[in-house]
Structures are given as C-alpha cells and as structure tokens.
Scaffold this motif. Sequence first.
Motif, PDB file in Angstrom:
ATOM      1  N   UNK A   1       3.421 -29.948  19.731  1.00 34.09           N
ATOM      2  CA  UNK A   1       3.474 -30.490  21.093  1.00 34.09           C
ATOM      3  C   UNK A   1       4.395 -29.674  21.986  1.00 34.09           C
ATOM      4  N   UNK A   2       5.360 -28.993  21.394  1.00 35.38           N
ATOM      5  CA  UNK A   2       6.289 -28.192  22.184  1.00 35.38           C
ATOM      6  C   UNK A   2       5.804 -26.764  22.375  1.00 35.38           C
ATOM      7  N   UNK A   3       4.622 -26.459  21.861  1.00 35.29           N
ATOM      8  CA  UNK A   3       4.024 -25.156  22.110  1.00 35.29           C
ATOM      9  C   UNK A   3       4.215 -24.195  20.962  1.00 35.29           C
ATOM     10  N   UNK A   4       3.271 -23.252  20.875  1.00 31.95           N
ATOM     11  CA  UNK A   4       3.364 -22.218  19.862  1.00 31.95           C
ATOM     12  C   UNK A   4       2.633 -22.574  18.582  1.00 31.95           C
ATOM     13  N   UNK A   5       2.291 -21.575  17.781  1.00 31.06           N
ATOM     14  CA  UNK A   5       1.609 -21.848  16.510  1.00 31.06           C
ATOM     15  C   UNK A   5       2.549 -22.484  15.501  1.00 31.06           C
ATOM     16  N   UNK A   6       1.975 -23.241  14.604  1.00 33.07           N
ATOM     17  CA  UNK A   6       2.733 -23.946  13.571  1.00 33.07           C
ATOM     18  C   UNK A   6       2.323 -23.402  12.207  1.00 33.07           C
TER      19      UNK A   6
ATOM     20  N   UNK B   1       7.019 -28.847   4.300  1.00 34.89           N
ATOM     21  CA  UNK B   1       7.769 -28.295   5.429  1.00 34.89           C
ATOM     22  C   UNK B   1       6.787 -27.732   6.448  1.00 34.89           C
ATOM     23  N   UNK B   2       7.257 -27.601   7.673  1.00 37.39           N
ATOM     24  CA  UNK B   2       6.494 -26.985   8.759  1.00 37.39           C
ATOM     25  C   UNK B   2       7.439 -26.097   9.551  1.00 37.39           C
ATOM     26  N   UNK B   3       6.895 -25.082  10.224  1.00 34.77           N
ATOM     27  CA  UNK B   3       7.731 -24.110  10.930  1.00 34.77           C
ATOM     28  C   UNK B   3       7.073 -23.718  12.243  1.00 34.77           C
ATOM     29  N   UNK B   4       7.895 -23.298  13.194  1.00 36.25           N
ATOM     30  CA  UNK B   4       7.435 -22.809  14.497  1.00 36.25           C
ATOM     31  C   UNK B   4       8.148 -21.503  14.813  1.00 36.25           C
ATOM     32  N   UNK B   5       7.452 -20.607  15.513  1.00 37.89           N
ATOM     33  CA  UNK B   5       8.058 -19.329  15.874  1.00 37.89           C
ATOM     34  C   UNK B   5       9.081 -19.532  16.973  1.00 37.89           C
TER      35      UNK B   5
ATOM     36  N   UNK C   1       8.682 -21.127  20.750  1.00 39.84           N
ATOM     37  CA  UNK C   1       9.086 -22.525  20.775  1.00 39.84           C
ATOM     38  C   UNK C   1       9.930 -22.836  22.008  1.00 39.84           C
ATOM     39  N   UNK C   2      10.746 -21.874  22.426  1.00 43.98           N
ATOM     40  CA  UNK C   2      11.584 -22.030  23.622  1.00 43.98           C
ATOM     41  C   UNK C   2      11.971 -20.634  24.101  1.00 43.98           C
TER      42      UNK C   2
END
Length: 363
Positions: free
Chosen positions: A184-189, A205-209, A213-214
């Motif tokens: 929801x905050x943008x970017x691939x997961x 676990x999950x991760x965002x770049x 992300x910001x």
Amino acid sequence: MTPDHDPLDSDPLAATWRDQLIELDLPGVGPITASADPQLLLDVQLSAGGNEFTGEDEQDLEGGADEGEEELVYRRRRPTTPPAPQIVRSTLRDRRPLELAHSWLVVPALGPVLPTLSPEGMIVADLSGGQAPFEVRTQPPEQLARPSREGARAGAPAGGKTNAVRPPALSWYRRPAVAAALRRRGGPVALGALVGTQRDWFEPAAAAREDLFASHPDQALESALLIAVEQGQGAVLRIGPGGLDVIPTGADPRVPELEGLDLLVTARPAQCPLQGQDGAGPCRPHGGPWIRAAHAAQVDWEARRSQALSVQGCGVCFGEALPPEPDQPPVPRLSHRTPVVQISRLHLRGGEVVRIDPIVPPR
C-alpha cells in the motif's frame, strides 16, 4: 570482533537474529539467501584431503558398503533431519555471491501463537513480546455437544449463527497482511522467510525496496517500523550494500540492535527447503508408525515440513507426494503438502515446538 568474544553468543536467541538465513524472492533479482553468520564469513580453507564436514556423511549415504562387495544393492535414502550448520555454511560458500544494488527492508511476519484447548506440555501464548511468552491455563470447562449438521447445505451456518473466520491479526501466518501493508505504501514486495542455520525453523517475512518505499532512508525505515509495530513484530531488518542492520521495535527485549554487519548474499537455486545442500533429492520422513517414539518423531518431522512449505516453495517435489521407492509399500511415505490452515504446531527459533490452534477454527 571474533565470534569467541561476541556478546550475542551468551544469548542463543539473540544470536539467531545475526546468524539466521534471510531468504527472499527479490523482484528483478530472483531468489537469494543472505546471512551475516560470522562463521560463514570466515575465510576458511578446507584441506585438500577432503571435506571434513561431509566425509563421514558421504560414506553413510553410500550405505557403508565394503570395497569387496560385488553386487550393488539398492539403498534407501536417509531420513531428512536438520543438517549440521557446517554443511549449510559450506553450501553457501560454494554458491555464486551476489552484490545487491539496493537496500531492502525486511519485516518479519510471525504472529502470536494461540494455545490449543488441550495442549501437551508448555503453552506459548504470544511471540510479540507484548506480554510474558508463557502462561498457565487451567483445563477448559466441558462444552455442550455441537448440534448435528446432517442434511445442512455445505457452507451453511449451523444453529443460525455465522461461523466467523479468525482475522489475520490473530493468526501466526501474517505474511499476507504484512505484504499488503508494504504494498500500500508503494513499490514491489518480496516474499520470503527467516530460516535457522540448521533449517530447523522457518518464519514468514516480507520485504520492500528502500528507495521505492520512501524518498529518504530514514523515512522508509520509520514507515517499516510502524508496520512492524502494528503487526506485533520485534524488529525490522535492512539488507543491502551496507550489510545487515537489525532495528528492534521494542516489542521484544530479546531482539538485539545490530548495525553494519558484514553480509554474504548468494543466489538460491530452487531446492527442497529442508535440505542443507544444493542439488539434493527429495526429502524423506524421519520416524514412522512403529513405536511411540518413532510416531512422535514422524509427527514432529511432518510439522516442520508443513511449516517450511507454508513459507517457502520446493523445487524438487513442489509440495506434493512423490512415488515410493522400489523397496517401499505402494503408498508413499512422504506426506502431502499441508495447507497453512491445518498446521497445528510450529518450530520456533528458540528450539521449542509448540502446539497451536488452527487458523480457521472447526465449525
């Protein structure tokens, strides 16, 4: 600092946050394994006489046949038990190293473990650190028998009441909720898992770049920490060119604060999540239906396999049962992949095995 003087060694649970394997499927990169295990990063040169970690094991895998044996007989695969950490480290050293061009913020997704009504042994109530992890529960009062549902339409509520499904906030498998919050905050997961050095415990676990992300690294970390706090997680991990950082949320005092640890990142080929070596064949159950100890060992093994398949894919059997070996009964001994909603026990990073309620309670 050498591992002999590392203060984390005095607390094995805290050391797992440094030594664990971080395995993710990164968009645009592929499946990777990252680890800051100091033993792995040591430049150990094995002697030319052979691998001291696998020499005896290879002889056992060959069945210990005598050199003078004329006929080669079929030998059954050994049970797949947690491999020694040395074997896992040796496998990672032999892989092709990777250099990540970007940093990724990894949010664990292990929710609280809800105790069963009639557990055996110690009860674990919550893993978030918000309350004491152990509690004493009295025997629940006897409940009235459920009304018969014979003749009721499939999926129809019994007794005029709706059967609510337990919300994700109360389940141990929170990766869909964490991934949705990151997305929801943008970017691939990126989806993946935190794995023990012996591949004996698995946490989703999950991760965002970070840069997607910001706009600023501190802002990205603050947002990831907010998601971790909302989901009851104890830390956020940053992996990338700067190494490994572990930033606690404060929910669990056992999680250490680590910064700038050397990190080894390698490509991870598709393989069985229970095996410690690349290119290994299908797993084989440990234990069997013979005596009580063997039955308990098989139940424990199947629980670990189910937990591994719920957070990681398998490139060998793809989570399905394989045909039996030539000297086995026609019915395969390898269990089918168990859905997440049917998992009734978990292997935790502290070494304990706990019984939990299913995510969807029985109707």
